[in-house]
Design a protein around this motif. Structure first.
Motif, PDB file in Angstrom:
ATOM      1  N   ALA A 274     -23.315  30.977  47.629  1.00  0.00           N
ATOM      2  CA  ALA A 274     -23.216  32.166  47.897  1.00  0.00           C
ATOM      3  C   ALA A 274     -22.672  32.733  48.663  1.00  0.00           C
ATOM      4  O   ALA A 274     -21.737  33.775  48.067  1.00  0.00           O
ATOM      5  N   ALA A 276     -19.327  30.908  48.451  1.00  0.00           N
ATOM      6  CA  ALA A 276     -18.184  31.379  47.201  1.00  0.00           C
ATOM      7  C   ALA A 276     -18.261  32.610  47.060  1.00  0.00           C
ATOM      8  O   ALA A 276     -16.962  32.866  46.768  1.00  0.00           O
ATOM      9  N   GLU A 277     -19.295  33.191  45.908  1.00  0.00           N
ATOM     10  CA  GLU A 277     -19.389  34.005  45.300  1.00  0.00           C
ATOM     11  C   GLU A 277     -18.589  34.976  46.123  1.00  0.00           C
ATOM     12  O   GLU A 277     -17.430  36.077  45.655  1.00  0.00           O
ATOM     13  N   ASP A 279     -16.528  35.090  49.049  1.00  0.00           N
ATOM     14  CA  ASP A 279     -15.178  34.446  48.177  1.00  0.00           C
ATOM     15  C   ASP A 279     -14.291  34.924  47.725  1.00  0.00           C
ATOM     16  O   ASP A 279     -13.196  36.278  47.960  1.00  0.00           O
ATOM     17  N   VAL A 280     -14.740  34.994  46.316  1.00  0.00           N
ATOM     18  CA  VAL A 280     -14.024  35.951  45.431  1.00  0.00           C
ATOM     19  C   VAL A 280     -14.394  37.368  45.298  1.00  0.00           C
ATOM     20  O   VAL A 280     -13.111  37.583  45.114  1.00  0.00           O
TER      21      VAL A 280
END
Lengths: 370, 370
Positions: A274, A276-277, A279-280
């Motif tokens: 989550a 990482a998501e 982050d994008v």
């Protein structure tokens, strides 16, 4: 947190174990009937910095979905239960289980924290993740944070920031001398070394009045979208780029290490993925909302200016001296910086080739209206 | 897949319902004792293109962790059960539930597919995600893919690619005439319009022999890391940049829409978030491995060359003509392209400001060894 405390806190003891025994047989044994977990997250960001603030809410929502509501994280904005700069302390002491912050807020505690967010003339957003995940950066960073009782996750980036708002034009290095500027961290050290008077610790709410009343001549904040909301364009006409002290601006999730180590594996996976998501998405959000914001600012009378070459070169030279001195004095800094610097020197040449040549060409076409 | 087929396929019918009734009471009702699900994924990439190929394996591993092993995805490399260009068909027909591919492989079926991966002088990697998530791109893209029975997810990016390998130097537009070049999609149309003879459909395995034997004069592939492995530097000395026909190169996960609609919500969340993580990681991986690869190539004798201005400008002009013609002929293309183009025109000016000015400065310092 001890096992007993964990059970007490989550209100989930024997029932979980009993539940595990009666789940359908096709469910693999590694699913032990996962416990309900409730965490609190403190954000360093007020709701008015919505792009970064909502990142933590998105994390909580995604984790809720992934765990069918069993792992809940309650999000608090800056100031609700902890001040903006209180996140490190709150997570270290397990007052809350996790946080969302910029590590360079803790620059004065150890300058190595700044390496996690941004340093002048450091890595870009893409380079930060490349170095983090495939250049050894994450391992070095985790080692440093572990000594502070924290597990860290990349959780957003602003991209290269703007250089901020100036009442008067900066035509060269001489105009930096005597300038009163609001800027924190390494950027403050460089401006100070170039002859400016720096104001390091002005809270966001105090910036506009100080600027408006003439107590400061220049203010750096984030980028067009956030800056527009702070109304700084009403005070100063000149908006400078690039923000060479923040070629990127990583936002980081902190988790208390003791809590992390006791978290069931699927919940660890949920938190990590989550993050990482987020982050994008935060970077994508800034990349989408900054361009129309800069257009609006120009329509309101803002004049865009590029920092003069002599300022850029003097600042670059000063930055390298500061890093050399800090490396000699601070092994935490040196260990991470050496890795980052070696990565950057190889990366900058490549980035300047296909990616930038293309971007420069496209910018020229846009400006020419082609 | 119908409910009955789903139950049959997963071997999980009434037991799931029964299981749901006995899960511990603190577990919320939306956790119905999730079923075991097994999917197959076909990748368009051979294992030798390891950065992109391993992206699908990372997705499967993450979903396994998130679901305690209940949602399993088996990954097949290109050619194992479907050829590289067979992914669209296989997922549409539900021969496999999902795939990992580049949509522009299906350019000849509908040129709107290329908008999902890269178009000449189109968006960069960061711009693609900004437009996708916060500029309306994802909704438009999903609408297009839904009509092909597919739900799409961004699942990686190469960043701006290189312009490829040339036996002879390109000193200007005149050197494009008569050039035999391997290049697919819109790039092929532009090169053809500029007088080159294009070879559109050469499989990766056939490129080296054709190049080595002189059947083609130039080859474009991906970037330094992938290109080095294909040994193209052994045939041609000149390596051109930027790959203006691929300012980014998105890799996309495809899921059969019928399968997706029947997937339990937490598994949908697991797939979506795992794809987002792969998206960050593939780009970070290329950004980390391309820089040392370009250094190695230069050490092996590769000479780097920038495309001359007249080639860039003629190609840009031709691209705009092609897009205008395609928009007039193809409403699918027009609808998505118009949104992307409007986004890009505003975005390019901003990107060229803080981000690129900074990157250009840093590249100059690296080259100067400062």
């Amino acid at each position: 947190m001890k096992r007993r405390e964990f059970i007490k806190k989550t209100g989930f003891g024997l029932a979980a174990v009993a539940g595990a025994a009666v789940v359908p047989s096709v469910v693999r044994s590694q699913d032990p009937g996962l416990p309900a977990v409730k965490w609190r997250l403190v954000s360093s960001f007020p709701k008015s910095l919505e792009v970064v603030y909502t990142g933590a809410e998105a994390l909580a929502k995604r984790i809720d979905e992934l765990t069918s509501g069993k792992f809940q994280i309650q999000v608090f904005a800056a100031g609700e239960i902890k001040p903006s700069n209180g996140v490190l302390d709150a997570v270290q002491k397990n007052t809350v289980e996790c946080g969302h912050t910029c590590s360079y807020y803790f620059h004065n505690q150890n300058k190595a924290f700044s390496l996690d967010t941004a340093i002048p003339f450091g890595l870009s957003a893409r380079q930060m993740n490349a170095w983090y995940y495939y250049g050894g950066g994450l391992a070095l960073s985790r080692e440093f944070f572990a000594r502070h009782g924290i597990v860290n996750f990349s959780g957003g980036n602003t991209g290269t920031q703007m250089g901020g708002w100036f009442r008067k034009e900066i035509r060269g290095l001489k105009d930096i001398k005597g300038l009163k500027i609001r800027i924190p961290g390494f950027g403050a050290e460089i401006f100070s070394s170039l002859g400016a008077t720096v104001q390091r610790d002005l809270a966001i709410a105090d910036i506009y009045p100080a600027f408006d009343q003439g107590a400061i001549d220049a203010v750096e904040l984030v980028g067009p979208y956030d800056d527009e909301k702070q109304s700084l364009y009403k005070v100063a006409r000149f908006y400078y780029y690039p923000g060479w002290w923040e070629p990127a601006g990583r936002i980081t999730f902190y988790v208390n290490k003791g809590e992390w180590d006791q978290l069931p594996k699927p919940y660890q996976a949920a938190f990590e993925v989550a993050a990482a998501e987020v982050d994008v998405r935060i970077l994508a959000n800034y990349d989408a909302w900054n361009p129309p914001a800069i257009q609006r600012l120009v329509q309101k009378g803002t004049q865009l200016r590029q920092f003069p070459d002599d300022v850029m070169h003097a600042a670059y030279k000063t930055a390298q001296k500061i890093y050399t001195a800090e490396s000699a004095a601070n092994p935490d800094f040196k260990k991470i910086y050496d890795s980052m610097r070696a990565f950057q020197q190889v990366s900058d040449i490549w980035t300047g080739m296909a990616e930038n040549t293309m971007a420069n060409f496209m910018q020229a076409q846009s400006i020419a209206g082609k």
